[in-house]
Design a protein around this motif. Structure first.
Motif, mmCIF file in Angstrom:
data_model
loop_
_atom_site.group_PDB
_atom_site.id
_atom_site.type_symbol
_atom_site.label_atom_id
_atom_site.label_comp_id
_atom_site.label_asym_id
_atom_site.label_seq_id
_atom_site.Cartn_x
_atom_site.Cartn_y
_atom_site.Cartn_z
ATOM 1 N N LEU A 6 0.817 -1.211 0.000
ATOM 2 C CA LEU A 6 0.000 0.000 0.000
ATOM 3 C C LEU A 6 0.851 1.262 0.000
ATOM 4 C CD1 LEU A 6 -2.876 -0.887 2.475
ATOM 5 C CD2 LEU A 6 -3.063 -0.411 0.045
ATOM 6 N N ILE A 7 1.919 1.249 0.790
ATOM 7 C CA ILE A 7 2.805 2.417 0.856
ATOM 8 C C ILE A 7 3.448 2.676 -0.508
ATOM 9 C CG2 ILE A 7 4.968 3.288 1.836
ATOM 10 C CD1 ILE A 7 4.143 1.882 4.457
ATOM 11 N N LEU A 8 3.969 1.615 -1.127
ATOM 12 C CA LEU A 8 4.597 1.779 -2.440
ATOM 13 C C LEU A 8 3.585 2.211 -3.496
ATOM 14 C CD1 LEU A 8 7.088 -1.218 -2.617
ATOM 15 C CD2 LEU A 8 7.615 1.198 -2.324
ATOM 16 N N LEU A 9 2.377 1.685 -3.413
ATOM 17 C CA LEU A 9 1.341 2.057 -4.365
ATOM 18 C C LEU A 9 0.993 3.537 -4.248
ATOM 19 C CD1 LEU A 9 -0.689 1.031 -6.492
ATOM 20 C CD2 LEU A 9 -2.262 0.610 -4.614
ATOM 21 N N VAL A 10 0.818 4.013 -3.031
ATOM 22 C CA VAL A 10 0.486 5.425 -2.819
ATOM 23 C C VAL A 10 1.646 6.321 -3.247
ATOM 24 C CG1 VAL A 10 0.003 7.151 -1.051
ATOM 25 C CG2 VAL A 10 -1.219 4.984 -1.041
ATOM 26 N N LEU A 11 2.869 5.955 -2.857
ATOM 27 C CA LEU A 11 4.029 6.752 -3.256
ATOM 28 C C LEU A 11 4.182 6.794 -4.778
ATOM 29 C CD1 LEU A 11 6.792 5.852 -0.652
ATOM 30 C CD2 LEU A 11 5.620 8.027 -0.954
ATOM 31 N N LEU A 15 3.989 10.382 -6.548
ATOM 32 C CA LEU A 15 5.213 10.874 -7.172
ATOM 33 C C LEU A 15 5.241 10.648 -8.681
ATOM 34 C CD1 LEU A 15 7.814 9.679 -4.513
ATOM 35 C CD2 LEU A 15 6.820 11.958 -4.781
ATOM 36 N N GLY A 16 4.340 9.839 -9.188
ATOM 37 C CA GLY A 16 4.300 9.585 -10.618
ATOM 38 C C GLY A 16 5.368 8.624 -11.097
ATOM 39 N N ILE A 17 5.862 7.768 -10.220
ATOM 40 C CA ILE A 17 6.885 6.788 -10.586
ATOM 41 C C ILE A 17 6.193 5.451 -10.818
ATOM 42 C CG2 ILE A 17 9.010 5.656 -9.866
ATOM 43 C CD1 ILE A 17 9.521 8.063 -8.039
ATOM 44 N N SER A 18 6.170 5.011 -12.043
ATOM 45 C CA SER A 18 5.383 3.831 -12.405
ATOM 46 C C SER A 18 5.943 2.536 -11.824
ATOM 47 C CB SER A 18 5.264 3.712 -13.914
ATOM 48 O OG SER A 18 6.535 3.547 -14.486
ATOM 49 N N ILE A 19 7.254 2.445 -11.633
ATOM 50 C CA ILE A 19 7.833 1.202 -11.102
ATOM 51 C C ILE A 19 7.397 0.990 -9.644
ATOM 52 C CG2 ILE A 19 10.016 2.238 -10.381
ATOM 53 C CD1 ILE A 19 9.624 -1.231 -11.955
ATOM 54 N N LEU A 20 7.253 2.077 -8.888
ATOM 55 C CA LEU A 20 6.757 1.946 -7.515
ATOM 56 C C LEU A 20 5.302 1.493 -7.498
ATOM 57 C CD1 LEU A 20 8.243 5.018 -5.616
ATOM 58 C CD2 LEU A 20 8.979 2.648 -5.537
ATOM 59 N N THR A 21 4.524 2.000 -8.412
ATOM 60 C CA THR A 21 3.125 1.585 -8.506
ATOM 61 C C THR A 21 3.031 0.103 -8.853
ATOM 62 O OG1 THR A 21 2.573 3.794 -9.288
ATOM 63 C CG2 THR A 21 0.921 2.090 -9.600
ATOM 64 N N ILE A 26 2.003 -5.540 -7.034
ATOM 65 C CA ILE A 26 2.469 -6.923 -6.919
ATOM 66 C C ILE A 26 2.550 -7.348 -5.458
ATOM 67 C CG2 ILE A 26 4.466 -8.433 -7.279
ATOM 68 C CD1 ILE A 26 4.956 -6.879 -9.902
ATOM 69 N N LEU A 27 3.149 -6.517 -4.612
ATOM 70 C CA LEU A 27 3.253 -6.858 -3.192
ATOM 71 C C LEU A 27 1.889 -6.931 -2.527
ATOM 72 C CD1 LEU A 27 6.350 -4.843 -1.944
ATOM 73 C CD2 LEU A 27 6.109 -7.302 -2.170
ATOM 74 N N LEU A 28 1.002 -6.063 -2.907
ATOM 75 C CA LEU A 28 -0.348 -6.066 -2.353
ATOM 76 C C LEU A 28 -1.080 -7.356 -2.710
ATOM 77 C CD1 LEU A 28 -2.278 -4.199 -0.771
ATOM 78 C CD2 LEU A 28 -3.139 -3.425 -2.958
#
Length: 51
Positions: A6-11, A15-21, A26-28
């Motif tokens: 969830l944290i990575l998805l929100v960040l 921030l507009g960084i697609s790899i974090l999304t 995937i982790l979620l």
């Protein structure tokens, strides 16, 4: 794992960084699958609970 996803998805969305999304999704999904399998009593990789 669910919280980290969830944290990575929100960040990633803020921030507009697609790899974090992508990593967040995937982790979620993996965290939810492991939580559901653990809650049904099915042992996954020799463990009944994943914390």
């Amino acid at each position: 794992m669910i919280i980290l996803g969830l944290i990575l998805l929100v960040l990633g969305l803020v921030l507009g960084i697609s790899i974090l999304t992508t990593l967040g999704i995937i982790l979620l999904v993996v965290g939810v699958v492991l939580a559901v399998l653990g809650s049904t009593g099915r042992a996954v990789a020799g463990r009944r609970h994943f914390f």
